[in-house]
Write a protein that holds these residues in place. Structure first.
Motif: not given
Length: 432
Positions: A419-432
């Motif tokens: 869950a932590e990893y998926q959350k981090r990936m979503k946040e990364k995608a938003k920044k892009i």
């Protein structure tokens, strides 16, 4: 704030003792003129056991002497000997595992004398904590064997702390008076039995990845080194890289000379063999033999030849990239952060979607894992090929069985990490 009683419960693990017993082992000269390791001290002495318990106890104690002095009878009095600390695992008939912690040292004195081994048996895996306990035992042994008893007694009466908590033990030592000894457990309990420094000092990142690949597919792997501490630390570190999966097969971090035939077993194993026995271990085929000794000509004395192609190429590069955050001076704490952050995402990306494929009739009913659909859901061809092999391993099978039995509402540490990893990936995608 928690009520006092509740707070205390959280500070301690499930009422477990720190250890079952401590023994001191020393080679003794037999009538034949050879030195055989024998127990010269045991704490606590176990009374009131029925016959079969006594027999089991005797078997365990006999095994301890072998693991404390795995070189067998090749001993003679010494004037110099560097203290070393290592650990091993004892497996009972029912499959339960106990941890053995051992420190070998030369007792204070003049002239040639025999080394002693202090061995603690515990249900708990926490190498760092027991190393600290041995430091205290060693200090007391300098005065007399009798000084060890009160310290071990107070330790045995203390409850084992929960992860992240500390237990304070009062202890008297001549010349220093009464002291408070603090023993703290790391917050991440799955990392407390491991010291990654030795693994990455002995092997390059690429070599570690090849060993990891062979371990993930449950192959036969033998490690060779001169020092017992090197063998036990490397093998335990390799086993921890598998988290959240657990090595289910034979694991002997230091194979005693008398048991060297275990290398002929056809089933998977992780074995540590001393350099002096290497010739007896390397005449096998279809296995990986890893030389950890300094000044070696080559690391892989024997290999299957495909170790560098087992892991999907892209994921392997990602692990390498993440490992580049460490360097040869990295502290234990840094490595305990960097190494799991490199290897855990590998399992999240390959099998982290497992819970979607456990089908249940009701929320807290036993689930059924849909293996074919689970594999089909993986988009990358190379990852799918790897996972199709990995799902056939015993470690994956037992992990899934546990997940099928666990209520859907109950998340484990791996699920939280996913869950932590998926959350981090979503946040990364938003920044892009």
């Amino acid at each position: 704030r928690l009520p006092k009683k509740k707070a205390k419960e959280q500070r301690y693990a499930s009422g477990q003792f720190f250890f079952e017993y401590l023994v001191v082992v020393r080679p003794k000269k037999t009538k034949d003129g050879i030195y055989e390791p024998q127990i010269i001290y045991q704490f606590p002495k176990k009374d009131g056991m029925v016959r079969f318990q006594k027999e089991e106890e005797e078997k365990t104690l006999k095994a301890l002497t072998l693991f404390c002095f795995p070189e067998g009878v090749n001993w003679a009095p010494l004037t110099e000997y560097s203290s070393e600390t290592f650990s091993f695992v004892l497996t009972d008939v029912d499959g339960t595992r106990k941890n053995g912690y051992c420190r070998r040292l030369l007792p204070d004195g003049k002239g040639a004398r025999l080394p002693e081994a202090y061995c603690i048996i515990s249900n708990l895996a926490c190498f760092g904590l027991f190393s600290k306990i041995f430091d205290e035992v060693e200090q007391r042994r300098k005065f007399s064997m009798a000084m060890i008893y009160p310290f071990m007694q107070s330790l045995r009466e203390s409850a084992f702390p929960a992860p992240g908590h500390t237990v304070n033990i009062k202890s008297f030592i001549p010349e220093r008076g009464t002291e408070i000894i603090s023993l703290t457990r790391p917050t991440d309990s799955w990392l407390e039995h491991v010291d990654f420094r030795t693994l990455f000092k002995c092997l390059s990142d690429e070599e570690v990845l090849q060993v990891f690949a062979a371990t993930v597919l449950e192959r036969r792997i033998i490690f060779i080194a001169d020092e017992l501490g090197t063998l036990s630390q490397v093998i335990h570190a390799v086993a921890v890289l598998l988290y959240p999966f657990i090595w289910q097969h034979t694991l002997i971090s230091i194979v005693p000379e008398i048991l060297i035939d275990v290398v002929m077993a056809p089933t998977p194993y992780l074995l540590g063999v001393q350099k002096s026995l290497a010739d007896q271990a390397t005449d096998q085929t279809e296995l990986l033999v890893v030389d950890l000794s300094e000044g070696r000509k080559e690391t892989f004395i024997k290999c299957m030849g495909d170790e560098d192609t087992i892991l999907p190429h892209k994921l392997k590069d990602e692990i390498k990239q993440a490992l580049s955050a460490k360097n040869e001076n990295s502290s234990l704490e840094e490595l305990n952060r960097v190494v799991p952050e490199a290897f855990l995402p590998f399992f999240i990306k390959t099998v982290g979607h497992y819970s979607k494929y456990i089908v249940r009739n009701g929320k807290d009913q036993r689930g059924e894992f849909k293996r074919i659909n689970f594999c089909k859901a993986i988009e990358s061809k190379s990852t799918r090929r790897f996972v199709k092999t990995f799902v056939q391993t015993q470690m994956f099978d037992l992990f899934i069985q546990e997940m099928e039995q666990r209520p859907a509402s109950q998340d484990g540490l791996f699920d939280k990490k996913i869950a932590e990893y998926q959350k981090r990936m979503k946040e990364k995608a938003k920044k892009i």
